[in-house]
Write a protein that holds these residues in place. Structure first.
Motif, mmCIF file in Angstrom:
data_model
loop_
_atom_site.group_PDB
_atom_site.id
_atom_site.type_symbol
_atom_site.label_atom_id
_atom_site.label_comp_id
_atom_site.label_asym_id
_atom_site.label_seq_id
_atom_site.Cartn_x
_atom_site.Cartn_y
_atom_site.Cartn_z
ATOM 1 N N GLU A 1 -12.328 10.482 9.489
ATOM 2 C CA GLU A 1 -12.016 10.217 10.850
ATOM 3 C C GLU A 1 -10.975 9.051 11.069
ATOM 4 O O GLU A 1 -10.314 9.206 11.960
ATOM 5 N N ALA A 2 -11.074 8.204 10.154
ATOM 6 C CA ALA A 2 -9.883 7.076 9.935
ATOM 7 C C ALA A 2 -8.426 7.555 9.698
ATOM 8 O O ALA A 2 -7.712 7.052 10.290
ATOM 9 N N GLY A 3 -8.532 8.596 8.923
ATOM 10 C CA GLY A 3 -6.994 8.986 8.582
ATOM 11 C C GLY A 3 -6.505 8.388 7.307
ATOM 12 O O GLY A 3 -7.494 7.728 6.540
ATOM 13 N N PRO A 4 -5.204 8.314 7.021
ATOM 14 C CA PRO A 4 -4.772 7.799 5.508
ATOM 15 C C PRO A 4 -5.170 6.241 5.651
ATOM 16 O O PRO A 4 -4.730 5.602 6.505
ATOM 17 N N VAL A 5 -6.061 5.795 4.847
ATOM 18 C CA VAL A 5 -6.126 4.460 4.635
ATOM 19 C C VAL A 5 -6.092 4.102 3.028
ATOM 20 O O VAL A 5 -6.616 5.056 2.187
ATOM 21 N N PRO A 6 -6.050 2.918 2.580
ATOM 22 C CA PRO A 6 -5.901 2.526 1.240
ATOM 23 C C PRO A 6 -7.272 2.175 0.519
ATOM 24 O O PRO A 6 -7.518 1.844 -0.641
ATOM 25 N N PHE B 1 0.883 -1.357 0.062
ATOM 26 C CA PHE B 1 0.090 -0.119 -0.172
ATOM 27 C C PHE B 1 0.875 1.222 0.054
ATOM 28 O O PHE B 1 2.013 1.386 0.705
ATOM 29 N N THR B 2 0.656 2.208 -0.595
ATOM 30 C CA THR B 2 1.276 3.402 -0.720
ATOM 31 C C THR B 2 1.505 4.136 0.418
ATOM 32 O O THR B 2 0.425 4.319 1.048
ATOM 33 N N GLY B 3 2.762 4.383 0.850
ATOM 34 C CA GLY B 3 2.831 5.171 1.960
ATOM 35 C C GLY B 3 3.172 4.012 3.365
ATOM 36 O O GLY B 3 3.722 4.587 4.356
ATOM 37 N N ALA C 1 -3.056 6.563 -6.872
ATOM 38 C CA ALA C 1 -2.763 7.883 -7.645
ATOM 39 C C ALA C 1 -2.825 7.581 -9.243
ATOM 40 O O ALA C 1 -3.118 8.595 -9.890
ATOM 41 N N THR C 2 -2.389 6.039 -9.549
ATOM 42 C CA THR C 2 -2.564 5.921 -10.701
ATOM 43 C C THR C 2 -3.224 4.581 -11.021
ATOM 44 O O THR C 2 -3.754 3.865 -9.861
ATOM 45 N N VAL C 3 -3.508 4.269 -12.168
ATOM 46 C CA VAL C 3 -4.320 2.877 -12.424
ATOM 47 C C VAL C 3 -3.452 1.625 -11.933
ATOM 48 O O VAL C 3 -4.070 0.816 -11.043
ATOM 49 N N LYS C 4 -1.979 1.921 -12.074
ATOM 50 C CA LYS C 4 -1.084 0.819 -11.503
ATOM 51 C C LYS C 4 -1.238 0.773 -9.975
ATOM 52 O O LYS C 4 -1.152 -0.314 -9.466
ATOM 53 N N ASP C 5 -1.337 1.832 -9.399
ATOM 54 C CA ASP C 5 -1.421 1.875 -7.980
ATOM 55 C C ASP C 5 -2.520 1.173 -7.404
ATOM 56 O O ASP C 5 -2.740 0.521 -6.597
ATOM 57 N N ALA C 6 -3.766 1.622 -8.254
ATOM 58 C CA ALA C 6 -5.038 0.845 -7.753
ATOM 59 C C ALA C 6 -5.281 -0.308 -7.962
ATOM 60 O O ALA C 6 -5.702 -1.543 -7.233
ATOM 61 N N ILE C 7 -4.602 -1.124 -9.050
ATOM 62 C CA ILE C 7 -4.278 -2.458 -9.380
ATOM 63 C C ILE C 7 -3.483 -3.254 -8.173
ATOM 64 O O ILE C 7 -4.007 -4.346 -7.614
ATOM 65 N N ARG C 8 -2.502 -2.623 -7.973
ATOM 66 C CA ARG C 8 -1.460 -3.161 -6.783
ATOM 67 C C ARG C 8 -2.349 -3.141 -5.603
ATOM 68 O O ARG C 8 -2.285 -4.078 -4.843
#
Length: 207
Positions: free
Chosen positions: A162-167, A128-130, A181-188
Motif C-alpha cells: 500500500e505504501a509504495g517504494p520506501v526504504p 536512500f536508494t532512488g 540491494a547490498t550490505v553497503k546499501d543496508a548500512i547506509r
C-alpha cells in the motif's frame, strides 16, 4: 520470480551479516541481544542471525542459513519471518537490518496512531536508494507490534504494498527495519535513518 540481486556464496553472505551486526553494535543500536540481520544468498536461501545471538559480537556460528520459503530453521529467531517475507516479496532486496535505535523506538510509539511517520525536507533523505532530492516526502509505515511474527510479517507486506517504494518501516514500540540491494546499501540506510529520526525527534521535542 528470479532474484534481481547478485547471488552470494554462503561464506560471503555470513560475512555480510556479521559486518552489519557489528556495525550496529558499535553504535549501540542492538542492545541486550536485540536486532537481527540477514543477507540473501540466492532465490532460495538467506543467511540470518540465529536466535539469542549477541549481535555486537556476532560470530560465524551464530549465523544460520534459512530457506526463504521453506520450513522454519530450528535456530531461527522469532523475527526471521519478517526478513524472509521481505526477500520473498522483493527480489531486489539483498540485505536486511533490524535495529533498536532510541529515536526509532520513541517515534514509532508517538506516531503509532497515524500508522505512518512522515519524513520530509531533510537533506539526508538523498542517502536512500532512488531518492534524488530533499523535497521528497516519505511516509514510513508503522505497524503494531505482536508476538505472532508470521502474522506480523504478512501484515507488514500488505502495508508495504500500500505504501509504495520506501526504504524501511517501524514496529510500534519496537524498532526499525531497513533493507538495500547490498550490505553497503543496508548500512547506509541504517545510518541515514538514525540521523534523520534523531533530527526528527529533536525537532518534535523542541516544539
Amino acid at each position: 520470480m528470479p532474484s534481481a540481486t547478485a547471488p552470494h556464496s554462503e561464506a560471503s553472505a555470513v560475512a555480510g551479516v556479521i559486518a552489519m551486526a557489528r556495525y550496529a553494535g558499535e553504535r549501540h543500536w542492538v542492545p541486550a541481544t536485540s536486532g537481527n540481520f540477514s543477507v540473501r544468498i540466492d532465490d532460495r536461501f538467506a543467511a540470518v542471525t540465529a536466535t539469542g545471538a549477541d549481535k555486537a559480537n556476532l560470530t560465524e556460528g551464530e549465523v544460520i542459513v534459512a530457506e526463504i520459503a521453506g520450513p522454519k530453521h530450528a535456530r531461527a529467531s522469532a523475527e526471521a519471518p519478517l526478513h524472509l517475507a521481505r526477500y520473498a516479496a522483493d527480489p531486489s532486496i539483498g540485505a536486511i537490518a533490524h535495529i533498536h535505535t532510541l529515536p526509532a523506538t520513541l517515534l514509532s510509539r508517538r506516531h503509532a496512531g497515524k500508522g505512518v511517520l512522515r519524513l520530509e525536507g531533510w537533506e539526508l533523505l538523498k542517502a536512500f536508494t532512488g531518492v534524488t532530492t530533499h523535497e521528497t516526502v516519505l511516509d514510513i509505515p508503522i505497524v503494531p507490534n505482536e508476538q505472532d511474527t508470521e502474522h506480523l510479517a504478512a501484515h507488514v507486506e500488505i502495508r508495504l504494498k500500500e505504501a509504495g517504494p520506501v526504504p524501511g518501516y517501524l514496529i510500534a514500540g519496537h524498532g526499525l527495519y531497513v533493507w538495500g540491494a547490498t550490505v553497503k546499501d543496508a548500512i547506509r540506510h541504517m545510518e541515514a535513518f538514525d540521523f534523520i529520526l534523531t533530527a526528527e525527534l529533536s525537532e518534535e521535542n523542541a516544539k
